[in-house]
Design a protein around this motif. Sequence first.
Motif, PDB file in Angstrom:
ATOM      1  N   THR A  75       0.882  -1.164   0.013  1.00 48.65           N
ATOM      2  CA  THR A  75      -0.147  -0.010   0.066  1.00 48.65           C
ATOM      3  C   THR A  75       0.960   1.284  -0.207  1.00 48.65           C
ATOM      4  N   SER A  76       1.944   1.213   0.956  1.00 52.24           N
ATOM      5  CA  SER A  76       2.798   2.417   1.053  1.00 52.24           C
ATOM      6  C   SER A  76       3.458   2.720  -0.286  1.00 52.24           C
ATOM      7  N   ILE A  77       3.960   1.691  -0.724  1.00 55.69           N
ATOM      8  CA  ILE A  77       4.960   1.930  -2.201  1.00 55.69           C
ATOM      9  C   ILE A  77       3.862   2.170  -3.395  1.00 55.69           C
ATOM     10  N   ASN A  78       2.593   1.669  -3.415  1.00 57.51           N
ATOM     11  CA  ASN A  78       1.816   2.048  -4.447  1.00 57.51           C
ATOM     12  C   ASN A  78       1.475   3.768  -4.250  1.00 57.51           C
ATOM     13  N   TYR A  79       1.348   4.046  -3.094  1.00 55.75           N
ATOM     14  CA  TYR A  79       1.043   5.288  -2.841  1.00 55.75           C
ATOM     15  C   TYR A  79       2.027   6.169  -3.180  1.00 55.75           C
ATOM     16  N   LEU A  80       3.220   5.855  -2.774  1.00 58.24           N
ATOM     17  CA  LEU A  80       4.524   6.606  -3.285  1.00 58.24           C
ATOM     18  C   LEU A  80       4.686   6.738  -4.625  1.00 58.24           C
ATOM     19  N   VAL A  81       4.511   5.526  -5.291  1.00 62.33           N
ATOM     20  CA  VAL A  81       4.448   5.604  -6.885  1.00 62.33           C
ATOM     21  C   VAL A  81       3.475   6.570  -7.436  1.00 62.33           C
ATOM     22  N   GLY A  82       2.233   6.656  -6.916  1.00 57.06           N
ATOM     23  CA  GLY A  82       1.399   7.322  -7.437  1.00 57.06           C
ATOM     24  C   GLY A  82       1.696   9.006  -7.373  1.00 57.06           C
ATOM     25  N   LEU A  83       2.336   9.205  -6.065  1.00 64.43           N
ATOM     26  CA  LEU A  83       2.844  10.727  -5.681  1.00 64.43           C
ATOM     27  C   LEU A  83       3.843  11.169  -6.653  1.00 64.43           C
ATOM     28  N   LEU A  84       4.612  10.145  -6.654  1.00 67.07           N
ATOM     29  CA  LEU A  84       5.812  10.417  -7.711  1.00 67.07           C
ATOM     30  C   LEU A  84       5.438  10.663  -9.161  1.00 67.07           C
ATOM     31  N   GLU A  85       4.454   9.923  -9.578  1.00 63.19           N
ATOM     32  CA  GLU A  85       4.057   9.910 -10.996  1.00 63.19           C
ATOM     33  C   GLU A  85       3.418  11.271 -11.332  1.00 63.19           C
TER      34      GLU A  85
ATOM     35  N   GLU B 183       9.381   9.503 -13.224  1.00 56.83           N
ATOM     36  CA  GLU B 183       9.156   8.198 -13.719  1.00 56.83           C
ATOM     37  C   GLU B 183       9.922   7.112 -13.547  1.00 56.83           C
ATOM     38  N   GLU B 184      11.450   7.413 -13.731  1.00 52.02           N
ATOM     39  CA  GLU B 184      12.301   6.368 -13.216  1.00 52.02           C
ATOM     40  C   GLU B 184      12.123   5.514 -11.760  1.00 52.02           C
ATOM     41  N   ILE B 185      11.963   6.547 -10.887  1.00 55.07           N
ATOM     42  CA  ILE B 185      11.978   6.065  -9.372  1.00 55.07           C
ATOM     43  C   ILE B 185      10.737   5.405  -9.319  1.00 55.07           C
ATOM     44  N   ALA B 186       9.642   5.837  -9.744  1.00 54.46           N
ATOM     45  CA  ALA B 186       8.307   5.099  -9.859  1.00 54.46           C
ATOM     46  C   ALA B 186       8.586   3.665 -10.614  1.00 54.46           C
ATOM     47  N   PHE B 187       8.947   3.695 -11.826  1.00 60.38           N
ATOM     48  CA  PHE B 187       9.407   2.332 -12.273  1.00 60.38           C
ATOM     49  C   PHE B 187       9.773   1.550 -11.406  1.00 60.38           C
ATOM     50  N   VAL B 188      11.011   1.905 -10.691  1.00 65.60           N
ATOM     51  CA  VAL B 188      11.806   0.946  -9.917  1.00 65.60           C
ATOM     52  C   VAL B 188      11.108   0.514  -8.786  1.00 65.60           C
ATOM     53  N   LEU B 189      10.454   1.547  -8.229  1.00 68.69           N
ATOM     54  CA  LEU B 189       9.258   0.752  -7.093  1.00 68.69           C
ATOM     55  C   LEU B 189       8.224  -0.168  -7.797  1.00 68.69           C
ATOM     56  N   GLN B 190       7.924  -0.106  -8.834  1.00 71.79           N
ATOM     57  CA  GLN B 190       6.869  -0.767  -9.165  1.00 71.79           C
ATOM     58  C   GLN B 190       7.315  -2.028  -9.446  1.00 71.79           C
ATOM     59  N   LEU B 191       8.269  -2.074 -10.096  1.00 72.40           N
ATOM     60  CA  LEU B 191       9.406  -3.487 -10.479  1.00 72.40           C
ATOM     61  C   LEU B 191       9.545  -4.037  -9.239  1.00 72.40           C
ATOM     62  N   LEU B 192       9.982  -3.472  -8.197  1.00 71.85           N
ATOM     63  CA  LEU B 192      10.415  -3.774  -6.893  1.00 71.85           C
ATOM     64  C   LEU B 192       9.390  -4.491  -6.279  1.00 71.85           C
ATOM     65  N   LEU B 193       8.122  -3.766  -6.419  1.00 68.85           N
ATOM     66  CA  LEU B 193       6.868  -4.395  -5.769  1.00 68.85           C
ATOM     67  C   LEU B 193       6.568  -5.694  -6.411  1.00 68.85           C
ATOM     68  N   SER B 194       6.690  -5.765  -7.696  1.00 71.47           N
ATOM     69  CA  SER B 194       6.202  -7.070  -8.542  1.00 71.47           C
ATOM     70  C   SER B 194       7.264  -8.205  -8.059  1.00 71.47           C
TER      71      SER B 194
END
Length: 152
Positions: free
Chosen positions: A14-24, A38-49
Motif C-alpha cells: 500500500t505504501s509503495i503504491n501510494y508513493l509511486v502515485g505521488l511520484l508520478e 518516472e524512473e523512481i516510480a518504475f523502480v518501485l513498481q518493479l520492486l513491488l512485483s
Amino acid sequence: MSKAVEVELAQLKTSINYLVGLLEEGSLVERFDKSTREEIAFVLQLLLSKVKDLPSNIPEHLVQATAVRAIIGASEKFTKVEQADEEEHIARNMREIEAAASIQGHDLGEWEEVAGSAIEYQATCRQCGGFVYVNQVSAYNLLTDDCVRVQM
Ligand SMILES: [Zn+2]
C-alpha cells in the motif's frame, strides 16, 4: 503481539503504491524533473512485483538482491528508451539529407555504418561519388550543389 506477516506485506504494498502515485503526479517531489520521477516510480513498481513473487521464508540477503535486480532492470529499460531516441534522431537526419540530396540531383546509395561506430552512417552518391554523413546529433551534406557524373 507482533503483526502478521501478511498484514505487513499488504501495508508495504500500500505504501509503495501510494508513493509511486505521488511520484508520478509530482505533488511530493516537484523539484525532480518528470523523467526522474518516472524512473523512481518504475523502480518501485518493479520492486513491488518482484517482492510479491518471493517465497515467504526467503533470507534477507536474497530480498536485498531482488531489490538490486529491480533497480538494474529499471535502468536497462531507460537505456533502451534512450537508444530508441537516438535511432529516431539518426533516422530523421537521414530523411532530411536524402531530401536535400535529391533536390540537388544526387542519387544516394544505401546508408552504411561508419567503420567502428554503430551510431554514424554515410551514404555515397552513385553518380558523382560525393557523400553525406549523419550521426544522432547532426547531418553533414558534403555533396556539391549540382550532381556532376564522374567517369571512374
Ligand atoms: Zn551526386
